[in-house]
Design an enzyme around this catalytic site. Structure first.
Site, PDB file in Angstrom:
ATOM      1  N   ASP A 270       0.869  -1.150   0.126  1.00  0.00           N
ATOM      2  CA  ASP A 270      -0.084  -0.013  -0.073  1.00  0.00           C
ATOM      3  C   ASP A 270       0.931   1.206   0.027  1.00  0.00           C
ATOM      4  O   ASP A 270       1.660   1.264  -0.762  1.00  0.00           O
ATOM      5  CB  ASP A 270      -0.897  -0.033   1.346  1.00  0.00           C
ATOM      6  CG  ASP A 270      -2.065   0.979   0.945  1.00  0.00           C
ATOM      7  OD1 ASP A 270      -3.085   0.587   0.461  1.00  0.00           O
ATOM      8  OD2 ASP A 270      -2.128   2.219   1.635  1.00  0.00           O
TER       9      ASP A 270
ATOM     10  N   TYR B 204      -3.096  10.978   1.314  1.00  0.00           N
ATOM     11  CA  TYR B 204      -3.641  10.899  -0.043  1.00  0.00           C
ATOM     12  C   TYR B 204      -3.594  12.469  -0.790  1.00  0.00           C
ATOM     13  O   TYR B 204      -3.424  12.553  -1.935  1.00  0.00           O
ATOM     14  CB  TYR B 204      -4.977  10.441  -0.055  1.00  0.00           C
ATOM     15  CG  TYR B 204      -5.325   9.145   0.353  1.00  0.00           C
ATOM     16  CD1 TYR B 204      -5.531   8.365  -0.700  1.00  0.00           C
ATOM     17  CD2 TYR B 204      -4.951   8.461   1.464  1.00  0.00           C
ATOM     18  CE1 TYR B 204      -5.545   6.528  -0.592  1.00  0.00           C
ATOM     19  CE2 TYR B 204      -5.154   7.145   1.714  1.00  0.00           C
ATOM     20  CZ  TYR B 204      -5.342   6.097   0.747  1.00  0.00           C
ATOM     21  OH  TYR B 204      -5.431   4.768   0.940  1.00  0.00           O
TER      22      TYR B 204
ATOM     23  N   HIS C 153      -4.603  -8.050   0.285  1.00  0.00           N
ATOM     24  CA  HIS C 153      -3.760  -6.365   0.510  1.00  0.00           C
ATOM     25  C   HIS C 153      -2.785  -6.550   1.890  1.00  0.00           C
ATOM     26  O   HIS C 153      -1.946  -5.882   1.740  1.00  0.00           O
ATOM     27  CB  HIS C 153      -4.703  -5.563   0.490  1.00  0.00           C
ATOM     28  CG  HIS C 153      -4.274  -4.215   0.220  1.00  0.00           C
ATOM     29  ND1 HIS C 153      -3.590  -3.573  -0.785  1.00  0.00           N
ATOM     30  CD2 HIS C 153      -4.284  -3.070   1.092  1.00  0.00           C
ATOM     31  CE1 HIS C 153      -3.125  -2.304  -0.517  1.00  0.00           C
ATOM     32  NE2 HIS C 153      -3.513  -2.260   0.629  1.00  0.00           N
TER      33      HIS C 153
END
Length: 372
Positions: free
Chosen positions: A173, A299, A350
């Site tokens: 990630d 982000y 993930h």
């Protein structure tokens, strides 16, 4: 370097229980699955367990079995686990989590990495596991600029400060983005290992895709249609989102646990891959630190990093788990990385170290054995 122990004040836990008891619930979804989001019945059930049965103090003690520290890097406190192997000549390794993860993701792999069952020094690592800036017990940036590039530079500073002149890096990630950038930077990093490599369809793949690439393209299209709302919000208006996440424990729980359902290899339910306590351990790291907004800001800072394809020349290992959020075939990744090790895993998603710790440890060990 200041020693650190997780010690959440009692009044924070009391406030949590009070807020859970006073939750203002929405009506139920209009479908009988998760397609509108985490279902009301399961959310109420999990929140009830959180309020009445979950024992944070025992979970806190379990996390405190690791040696933890805080150090200032460029004016920001960085929290990290530094677990040295009993083998003095073990290989130093920095492992980095992403969102919505935390150091909790790695609690099953630190001990087998540092103290392998084989007893062989050549299988052992000195493990450094930082909390990303704005996450967990690290400081929250008060100015812009703490994106992937700066974090990669900070991790280099951290490893040198710990006395490691040659080391490896691993991540998934956002941790994969940071690790990839460390690979580009070179410095004292000797090699990298990622479980979510950055890659995009090649012209050849778009023109004449293999069966694997056809599946990857279909999954990418589905993700763009149904799975990107969270990232759009966090990359554009993280502050607005933060008010709800920092104020409502159920809001924070739902925002995170839905992703464990969507991104783990869990056959339709997150508790097929994680225990309730494990899910809540991770949520608690966000809740007790009030990092709903500060974690989302990564982000805003760096979402465009996923489009950067500058090549990594360092030796790169990839663990490709079948239920990865964005599973890029090897041909898509070859232009970005000097791939010297690639493993197609039989299961897992993930949250690789959290879901499949044995597969994760074995692959990390196998790859870094090639560059020690």
């Amino acid at each position: 370097m200041k020693p650190f122990r997780i010690d959440v004040p009692d009044d924070v836990l009391q406030d949590l229980r009070s807020r859970l008891a006073r939750t203002r619930w929405p009506e139920a979804e209009c479908v009988d699955d998760w397609s509108q989001g985490i279902p009301l019945a399961y959310t109420r059930e999990l929140a009830g367990y959180w309020a009445n049965d979950y024992d944070w103090r025992s979970r806190e003690a379990a996390l405190n079995r690791f040696d933890q520290f805080v150090t200032d890097i460029d004016g920001l406190d960085i929290h990290f686990i530094h677990q040295r192997s009993p083998h003095d000549n073990a290989f130093p390794l920095v492992i980095t989590h992403g969102w919505p993860g935390s150091i909790v993701e790695f609690h099953k792999v630190i001990e087998p990495l540092t103290n392998p069952a084989s007893g062989r020094a050549e299988d052992a690592f000195h493990v450094v596991c930082p909390s990303l800036p704005g996450y967990g017990f690290s400081g929250k940036p008060t100015r812009t600029g703490w994106g992937v590039e700066k974090i990669a530079s900070a991790w280099e500073t951290l490893m040198l400060r710990l006395g490691y002149e040659r080391y490896g890096a691993q991540g998934g990630d956002w941790g994969a983005a940071v690790t990839t950038q460390m690979g580009r930077n070179g410095g004292h990093c000797a090699a990298i290992h990622v479980n979510m490599p950055i890659g995009r369809p090649t012209p050849e793949a778009l023109k004449d895709p293999t069966a694997e690439e056809q599946r990857a393209l279909a999954a990418l299209a589905d993700h763009r249609k149904w799975g990107t709302g969270y990232s759009k919000q966090q990359s554009t208006r993280p502050q607005t989102l933060g008010y709800g996440l920092v104020d409502s424990p159920v809001g924070q729980l739902a925002w995170i646990v839905e992703k464990f359902w969507a991104w783990a290899d869990c056959d339709g339910h997150p508790e097929n891959a994680f225990s309730r306590d494990e899910l809540l351990d991770n949520v608690m790291v966000y809740w007790v630190t009030g990092t709903g907004a500060s974690s989302a800001r990564l982000y805003w800072e760096s979402f465009n990093v996923w489009g950067q394809l500058d090549r990594v020349d360092l030796p790169t290992g990839v663990a490709a788990f079948p239920k990865e959020l964005l599973k890029a075939p090897r041909r898509w990744c070859e232009p970005v990385y000097n791939i010297t090790h690639w493993t197609d895993m039989p299961r897992g998603g993930h949250f690789a170290a959290f879901e499949q710790p044995e597969l994760f440890v074995d692959d990390v060990r196998a790859f870094f054995a090639t560059i020690r």
